[in-house]
Motif scaffolding. Structure first.
Motif, PDB file in Angstrom:
ATOM      1  N   VAL A 209       0.977  -1.351  -0.006  1.00 30.73           N
ATOM      2  CA  VAL A 209      -0.032   0.056  -0.035  1.00 30.73           C
ATOM      3  C   VAL A 209       0.806   1.212  -0.156  1.00 30.73           C
ATOM      4  O   VAL A 209       0.550   2.299  -0.849  1.00 30.73           O
ATOM      5  CB  VAL A 209      -1.173   0.129   1.156  1.00 30.73           C
ATOM      6  CG1 VAL A 209      -1.575   1.340   1.235  1.00 30.73           C
ATOM      7  CG2 VAL A 209      -2.182  -1.144   1.149  1.00 30.73           C
ATOM      8  N   ASN A 210       1.929   1.369   0.834  1.00 27.55           N
ATOM      9  CA  ASN A 210       2.653   2.331   0.829  1.00 27.55           C
ATOM     10  C   ASN A 210       3.517   2.742  -0.491  1.00 27.55           C
ATOM     11  O   ASN A 210       3.476   3.952  -1.072  1.00 27.55           O
ATOM     12  CB  ASN A 210       4.075   2.186   1.983  1.00 27.55           C
ATOM     13  CG  ASN A 210       4.575   3.493   2.162  1.00 27.55           C
ATOM     14  OD1 ASN A 210       4.087   4.723   2.243  1.00 27.55           O
ATOM     15  ND2 ASN A 210       5.954   3.465   2.269  1.00 27.55           N
TER      16      ASN A 210
ATOM     17  N   TYR B  19     -10.529  -6.627   1.251  1.00 25.86           N
ATOM     18  CA  TYR B  19     -10.906  -6.467  -0.159  1.00 25.86           C
ATOM     19  C   TYR B  19     -11.846  -7.685  -0.322  1.00 25.86           C
ATOM     20  O   TYR B  19     -11.712  -8.744  -0.033  1.00 25.86           O
ATOM     21  CB  TYR B  19      -9.596  -6.522  -0.789  1.00 25.86           C
ATOM     22  CG  TYR B  19      -9.771  -6.873  -2.354  1.00 25.86           C
ATOM     23  CD1 TYR B  19     -10.053  -8.217  -2.930  1.00 25.86           C
ATOM     24  CD2 TYR B  19      -9.761  -5.638  -3.238  1.00 25.86           C
ATOM     25  CE1 TYR B  19     -10.201  -8.246  -4.221  1.00 25.86           C
ATOM     26  CE2 TYR B  19     -10.042  -5.688  -4.662  1.00 25.86           C
ATOM     27  CZ  TYR B  19     -10.159  -7.023  -5.090  1.00 25.86           C
ATOM     28  OH  TYR B  19     -10.420  -7.025  -6.514  1.00 25.86           O
TER      29      TYR B  19
ATOM     30  N   THR C  93      -4.320   2.586   7.763  1.00 31.71           N
ATOM     31  CA  THR C  93      -5.677   2.489   7.331  1.00 31.71           C
ATOM     32  C   THR C  93      -5.915   2.032   6.234  1.00 31.71           C
ATOM     33  O   THR C  93      -6.982   0.965   5.907  1.00 31.71           O
ATOM     34  CB  THR C  93      -6.292   4.074   7.611  1.00 31.71           C
ATOM     35  OG1 THR C  93      -5.863   4.585   9.042  1.00 31.71           O
ATOM     36  CG2 THR C  93      -7.445   4.108   7.205  1.00 31.71           C
ATOM     37  N   TYR C  94      -5.454   2.361   5.225  1.00 32.96           N
ATOM     38  CA  TYR C  94      -5.518   1.670   3.547  1.00 32.96           C
ATOM     39  C   TYR C  94      -5.250   0.415   3.728  1.00 32.96           C
ATOM     40  O   TYR C  94      -5.880  -0.319   2.908  1.00 32.96           O
ATOM     41  CB  TYR C  94      -4.873   2.694   2.627  1.00 32.96           C
ATOM     42  CG  TYR C  94      -5.647   3.855   2.229  1.00 32.96           C
ATOM     43  CD1 TYR C  94      -6.989   3.782   1.471  1.00 32.96           C
ATOM     44  CD2 TYR C  94      -5.581   5.309   2.899  1.00 32.96           C
ATOM     45  CE1 TYR C  94      -7.699   5.001   1.314  1.00 32.96           C
ATOM     46  CE2 TYR C  94      -6.377   6.374   2.771  1.00 32.96           C
ATOM     47  CZ  TYR C  94      -7.283   6.281   1.965  1.00 32.96           C
ATOM     48  OH  TYR C  94      -8.079   7.281   1.887  1.00 32.96           O
ATOM     49  N   SER C  95      -4.018  -0.002   4.304  1.00 32.87           N
ATOM     50  CA  SER C  95      -3.571  -1.375   4.264  1.00 32.87           C
ATOM     51  C   SER C  95      -4.942  -2.242   4.957  1.00 32.87           C
ATOM     52  O   SER C  95      -5.289  -3.509   4.512  1.00 32.87           O
ATOM     53  CB  SER C  95      -2.534  -1.750   5.046  1.00 32.87           C
ATOM     54  OG  SER C  95      -1.489  -0.903   4.505  1.00 32.87           O
TER      55      SER C  95
ATOM     56  N   TYR D  50     -10.907  12.648  -4.802  1.00 29.31           N
ATOM     57  CA  TYR D  50      -9.665  12.923  -4.772  1.00 29.31           C
ATOM     58  C   TYR D  50      -9.358  14.454  -5.057  1.00 29.31           C
ATOM     59  O   TYR D  50      -9.513  14.661  -6.122  1.00 29.31           O
ATOM     60  CB  TYR D  50      -8.546  11.886  -5.332  1.00 29.31           C
ATOM     61  CG  TYR D  50      -8.950  10.542  -4.999  1.00 29.31           C
ATOM     62  CD1 TYR D  50      -8.162   9.791  -3.945  1.00 29.31           C
ATOM     63  CD2 TYR D  50      -9.939   9.745  -5.755  1.00 29.31           C
ATOM     64  CE1 TYR D  50      -8.612   8.748  -3.644  1.00 29.31           C
ATOM     65  CE2 TYR D  50      -9.998   8.349  -5.393  1.00 29.31           C
ATOM     66  CZ  TYR D  50      -9.403   7.891  -4.389  1.00 29.31           C
ATOM     67  OH  TYR D  50      -9.726   6.491  -3.930  1.00 29.31           O
TER      68      TYR D  50
ATOM     69  N   LEU E 171      -1.996   6.725   7.825  1.00 35.89           N
ATOM     70  CA  LEU E 171      -2.788   6.520   6.525  1.00 35.89           C
ATOM     71  C   LEU E 171      -2.614   5.349   5.852  1.00 35.89           C
ATOM     72  O   LEU E 171      -3.538   4.581   5.411  1.00 35.89           O
ATOM     73  CB  LEU E 171      -2.519   7.779   5.699  1.00 35.89           C
ATOM     74  CG  LEU E 171      -3.178   9.015   6.069  1.00 35.89           C
ATOM     75  CD1 LEU E 171      -2.989  10.092   4.992  1.00 35.89           C
ATOM     76  CD2 LEU E 171      -4.727   8.910   6.360  1.00 35.89           C
ATOM     77  N   VAL E 172      -1.411   4.988   5.941  1.00 35.14           N
ATOM     78  CA  VAL E 172      -0.969   3.587   5.184  1.00 35.14           C
ATOM     79  C   VAL E 172      -1.552   2.343   5.880  1.00 35.14           C
ATOM     80  O   VAL E 172      -2.052   1.676   5.350  1.00 35.14           O
ATOM     81  CB  VAL E 172       0.634   3.760   5.106  1.00 35.14           C
ATOM     82  CG1 VAL E 172       1.267   2.147   4.562  1.00 35.14           C
ATOM     83  CG2 VAL E 172       1.154   4.694   4.014  1.00 35.14           C
TER      84      VAL E 172
ATOM     85  N   ALA F  43      -7.921  -1.624   4.837  1.00 32.68           N
ATOM     86  CA  ALA F  43      -8.968  -1.718   3.900  1.00 32.68           C
ATOM     87  C   ALA F  43      -8.781  -2.807   2.747  1.00 32.68           C
ATOM     88  O   ALA F  43      -9.734  -3.405   2.315  1.00 32.68           O
ATOM     89  CB  ALA F  43      -9.414  -0.419   3.213  1.00 32.68           C
ATOM     90  N   PHE F  44      -7.624  -2.852   2.347  1.00 30.12           N
ATOM     91  CA  PHE F  44      -6.918  -3.797   1.402  1.00 30.12           C
ATOM     92  C   PHE F  44      -7.045  -5.251   1.830  1.00 30.12           C
ATOM     93  O   PHE F  44      -7.427  -5.997   1.060  1.00 30.12           O
ATOM     94  CB  PHE F  44      -5.629  -3.393   0.813  1.00 30.12           C
ATOM     95  CG  PHE F  44      -5.668  -2.212  -0.239  1.00 30.12           C
ATOM     96  CD1 PHE F  44      -6.136  -2.511  -1.525  1.00 30.12           C
ATOM     97  CD2 PHE F  44      -4.740  -1.432  -0.037  1.00 30.12           C
ATOM     98  CE1 PHE F  44      -6.093  -1.405  -2.530  1.00 30.12           C
ATOM     99  CE2 PHE F  44      -4.812  -0.194  -1.034  1.00 30.12           C
ATOM    100  CZ  PHE F  44      -5.434  -0.454  -2.188  1.00 30.12           C
TER     101      PHE F  44
ATOM    102  N   ILE G  71       0.506   4.265  -2.920  1.00 30.85           N
ATOM    103  CA  ILE G  71      -0.117   5.518  -2.530  1.00 30.85           C
ATOM    104  C   ILE G  71       0.935   6.705  -2.246  1.00 30.85           C
ATOM    105  O   ILE G  71       0.746   7.706  -2.468  1.00 30.85           O
ATOM    106  CB  ILE G  71      -0.975   5.505  -1.343  1.00 30.85           C
ATOM    107  CG1 ILE G  71      -0.444   5.257   0.180  1.00 30.85           C
ATOM    108  CG2 ILE G  71      -2.174   4.693  -1.411  1.00 30.85           C
ATOM    109  CD1 ILE G  71      -1.064   5.608   1.336  1.00 30.85           C
TER     110      ILE G  71
END
Length: 165
Positions: free
Chosen positions: A17-18, A69, A61-63, A106, A58-59, A65-66, A21
């Motif tokens: 993810v890092n 999936y 948080t998005y991780s 975005y 943030l990374v 979410a992934f 993004i």
């Protein structure tokens, strides 16, 4: 992301993810907007620490979410960019079978010839505004930005080591 063996290794997901993004987000701009008035009174060291720890948050948080999936896809809405534009909004919908589409937009800024995200709006709710409120409250309650950054760093370390989420 459909490979469950990949998603079981959270550290590997975070690295993925890092890598996805980081090149597309202006973390300096995001950190400044999130801290708002506190950015101007923060020391350069506090500014850098906050930016780094907030990026990790943030990374993470998005991780997460992934990892969750479940066969989703994105639909990009048409966009027209005026020639002299320095700010645009890229509108998308996240689609999941059997669920209502989630609007994810975005806000982007043209910086040194590259478009970078500086805010994400999910169903009309701004990530920057949400975090600004949270961090303003934390700073007021805890008494200093430095303490808030220390707490954020501790939570990030614990989450990445698997002690907490």
């Amino acid at each position: 992301m459909k490979d469950k063996s990949f998603t079981r290794d959270f550290a590997q997901v975070v690295r993925f993810v890092n890598g996805v993004i980081d090149p597309h987000i202006d973390f300096n701009q995001v950190a400044q907007l999130v801290l708002g008035r506190h950015w101007k009174t923060a020391t350069p060291h506090e500014q850098e620490r906050f930016k780094d720890e907030f990026e990790i948050l943030l990374v993470r948080t998005y991780s997460r979410a992934f990892v969750e999936y479940t066969d989703w896809s994105m639909r990009f809405r048409p966009i027209q960019v005026p020639n002299a534009a320095t700010r645009i909004m890229v509108r998308t919908d996240v689609l999941q079978p059997g669920r209502q589409a989630v609007e994810v937009n975005y806000r982007m800024l043209l910086n040194s010839g590259e478009w970078k995200v500086y805010d994400i709006m999910i169903d009309g709710v701004s990530l920057v505004t949400n975090y600004r409120t949270t961090f303003n409250d934390d700073i007021q309650r805890k008494g200093s930005l430095s303490i808030v950054i220390d707490d954020l760093a501790k939570r990030n370390t614990e989450a990445l080591s698997g002690k907490s989420s």
